[in-house]
Design an enzyme around this catalytic site. Structure first.
Site, PDB file in Angstrom:
ATOM      1  N   GLU A  98       0.897  -1.151  -0.048  1.00  0.00           N
ATOM      2  CA  GLU A  98      -0.186  -0.071   0.005  1.00  0.00           C
ATOM      3  C   GLU A  98       1.011   1.194  -0.043  1.00  0.00           C
ATOM      4  OE1 GLU A  98      -2.247  -0.388   3.682  1.00  0.00           O
ATOM      5  OE2 GLU A  98      -3.242  -2.139   2.844  1.00  0.00           O
ATOM      6  N   TYR A 110       7.932   1.392  -7.395  1.00  0.00           N
ATOM      7  CA  TYR A 110       7.151   0.129  -7.698  1.00  0.00           C
ATOM      8  C   TYR A 110       6.974  -0.177  -8.909  1.00  0.00           C
ATOM      9  CZ  TYR A 110       6.633   1.036  -2.696  1.00  0.00           C
ATOM     10  OH  TYR A 110       6.937   1.143  -1.328  1.00  0.00           O
TER      11      TYR A 110
HETATM   12  C1  LIG Z   1      10.942   5.803  -2.192  1.00  0.00           C
HETATM   13  C2  LIG Z   1      12.302   5.547  -1.613  1.00  0.00           C
HETATM   14  C3  LIG Z   1      12.219   4.121  -0.653  1.00  0.00           C
HETATM   15  C4  LIG Z   1      12.967   5.293  -2.938  1.00  0.00           C
HETATM   16  O1  LIG Z   1      14.452   5.061  -2.458  1.00  0.00           O
HETATM   17  P1  LIG Z   1      15.729   5.129  -3.420  1.00  0.00           P
HETATM   18  O2  LIG Z   1      16.938   4.506  -2.793  1.00  0.00           O
HETATM   19  O3  LIG Z   1      15.987   6.684  -3.370  1.00  0.00           O
HETATM   20  O4  LIG Z   1      15.251   4.667  -4.827  1.00  0.00           O
HETATM   21  P2  LIG Z   1      16.014   4.224  -5.915  1.00  0.00           P
HETATM   22  O5  LIG Z   1      17.335   5.125  -6.134  1.00  0.00           O
HETATM   23  O6  LIG Z   1      16.169   2.563  -5.874  1.00  0.00           O
HETATM   24  O7  LIG Z   1      15.034   4.409  -6.996  1.00  0.00           O
HETATM   25  C5  LIG Z   1      14.535   3.310  -7.920  1.00  0.00           C
HETATM   26  C6  LIG Z   1      13.836   3.947  -8.892  1.00  0.00           C
HETATM   27  O8  LIG Z   1      12.700   4.315  -8.136  1.00  0.00           O
HETATM   28  C7  LIG Z   1      11.858   5.710  -8.858  1.00  0.00           C
HETATM   29  N1  LIG Z   1      12.326   7.003  -8.069  1.00  0.00           N
HETATM   30  C8  LIG Z   1      13.126   7.092  -6.917  1.00  0.00           C
HETATM   31  N2  LIG Z   1      13.255   8.183  -6.502  1.00  0.00           N
HETATM   32  C9  LIG Z   1      12.351   8.926  -7.116  1.00  0.00           C
HETATM   33  C10 LIG Z   1      11.969  10.267  -7.152  1.00  0.00           C
HETATM   34  N3  LIG Z   1      12.428  11.029  -6.418  1.00  0.00           N
HETATM   35  N4  LIG Z   1      11.265  10.645  -8.082  1.00  0.00           N
HETATM   36  C11 LIG Z   1      10.663   9.878  -9.039  1.00  0.00           C
HETATM   37  N5  LIG Z   1      10.873   8.564  -9.138  1.00  0.00           N
HETATM   38  C12 LIG Z   1      11.889   8.025  -8.161  1.00  0.00           C
HETATM   39  C13 LIG Z   1      12.934   5.779  -9.932  1.00  0.00           C
HETATM   40  O9  LIG Z   1      12.122   5.119 -10.912  1.00  0.00           O
HETATM   41  C14 LIG Z   1      14.137   5.194  -9.772  1.00  0.00           C
HETATM   42  O10 LIG Z   1      14.852   4.557 -10.774  1.00  0.00           O
HETATM   43  P3  LIG Z   1      15.825   5.626 -11.468  1.00  0.00           P
HETATM   44  O11 LIG Z   1      16.743   6.189 -10.411  1.00  0.00           O
HETATM   45  O12 LIG Z   1      16.591   4.521 -12.359  1.00  0.00           O
HETATM   46  O13 LIG Z   1      15.050   6.629 -12.233  1.00  0.00           O
HETATM   47  C15 LIG Z   1      12.751   6.802  -0.888  1.00  0.00           C
HETATM   48  O14 LIG Z   1      12.472   8.108  -1.622  1.00  0.00           O
HETATM   49  C16 LIG Z   1      12.252   6.853   0.645  1.00  0.00           C
HETATM   50  O15 LIG Z   1      12.816   6.255   1.822  1.00  0.00           O
HETATM   51  N6  LIG Z   1      11.062   7.472   0.788  1.00  0.00           N
HETATM   52  C17 LIG Z   1      10.535   7.968   1.995  1.00  0.00           C
HETATM   53  C18 LIG Z   1       9.917   6.761   2.748  1.00  0.00           C
HETATM   54  C19 LIG Z   1       8.891   6.167   1.688  1.00  0.00           C
HETATM   55  O16 LIG Z   1       8.005   6.900   1.123  1.00  0.00           O
HETATM   56  N7  LIG Z   1       8.581   4.667   1.521  1.00  0.00           N
HETATM   57  C20 LIG Z   1       7.518   4.011   0.830  1.00  0.00           C
HETATM   58  C21 LIG Z   1       6.419   3.866   1.722  1.00  0.00           C
HETATM   59  S1  LIG Z   1       5.226   3.322   0.687  1.00  0.00           S
END
Ligand SMILES: CC(C)(COP(=O)(O)OP(=O)(O)OC[C@H]1O[C@@H](n2cnc3c(N)ncnc32)[C@H](O)[C@@H]1OP(=O)(O)O)[C@@H](O)C(=O)NCCC(=O)NCCS
Length: 145
Positions: A98, A110
């Protein structure tokens, strides 16, 4: 907890995390920098973590948080790929999660890993700010195996 508090607007409590770590039907994975790989138990080195729960037929991603300074480097992707492999090894049919409808980074992650939107719970989450309305949850899923 430091990663969770710094990285999540609505962090889990220490008790929730401790219960997930202790539960036999949960898998908790973390990423540390390559040069700190042997540094087990040192929370300062943690870049991100994720929690997976085993359900009777499916698995559920319950949390995934990456420290703000470590984002956009593939940490979350590595965590999720690992948990997809874990759920597949469990024999789970699907991986479910979710997510807040406004959480663009998480939705991007996702979708990149093959999750599709399967439903919506209206007004499921408390408001991000006290002045705004409650927020919808998107229900997403991905077939395994
Ligand atoms: C969501 C989260 C876990 C992503 O972590 P991350 O390590 O930065 O993600 P990744 O570097 O592995 O990115 C993988 C893909 O996700 C997407 N993505 C990640 N950050 C993004 C951003 N700020 N905007 C758009 N797409 C994004 C992209 O498709 C990315 O691939 P790319 O870098 O090749 O374009 C991080 O932003 C976070 O901790 N957010 C706060 C907690 C949260 O919201 N958790 C999810 C709750 S459901």
């Amino acid at each position: 907890m430091s990663v969770e508090r710094a990285g999540q607007p609505h962090p889990w409590t220490a008790r929730q995390l401790a219960e997930a770590l202790a539960a036999e039907d949960h898998e908790v994975v973390g990423v540390v920098p390559r040069d700190r790989g042997g540094d087990k138990g040192n929370g300062d080195a943690l870049l991100g973590f994720a929690v997976l729960a085993r359900l009777p037929f499916e698995a559920e991603l319950q949390a995934i948080t990456v420290a703000p300074a470590a984002r956009r480097q593939g940490v979350a992707r590595a965590l999720l790929e690992r948990l997809i492999a874990t759920a597949t090894a469990w024999g789970s049919e699907r991986l479910l999660l979710e997510v807040r409808a406004s959480n663009a980074p998480a939705l991007g992650l996702y979708r990149q890993l093959g999750f599709i939107e399967e439903g919506r719970r209206r007004g499921y989450y408390p408001a991000a700010a006290s002045s705004s309305p409650r927020e919808d949850a998107l229900l997403m899923g991905r077939a395994l195996g």
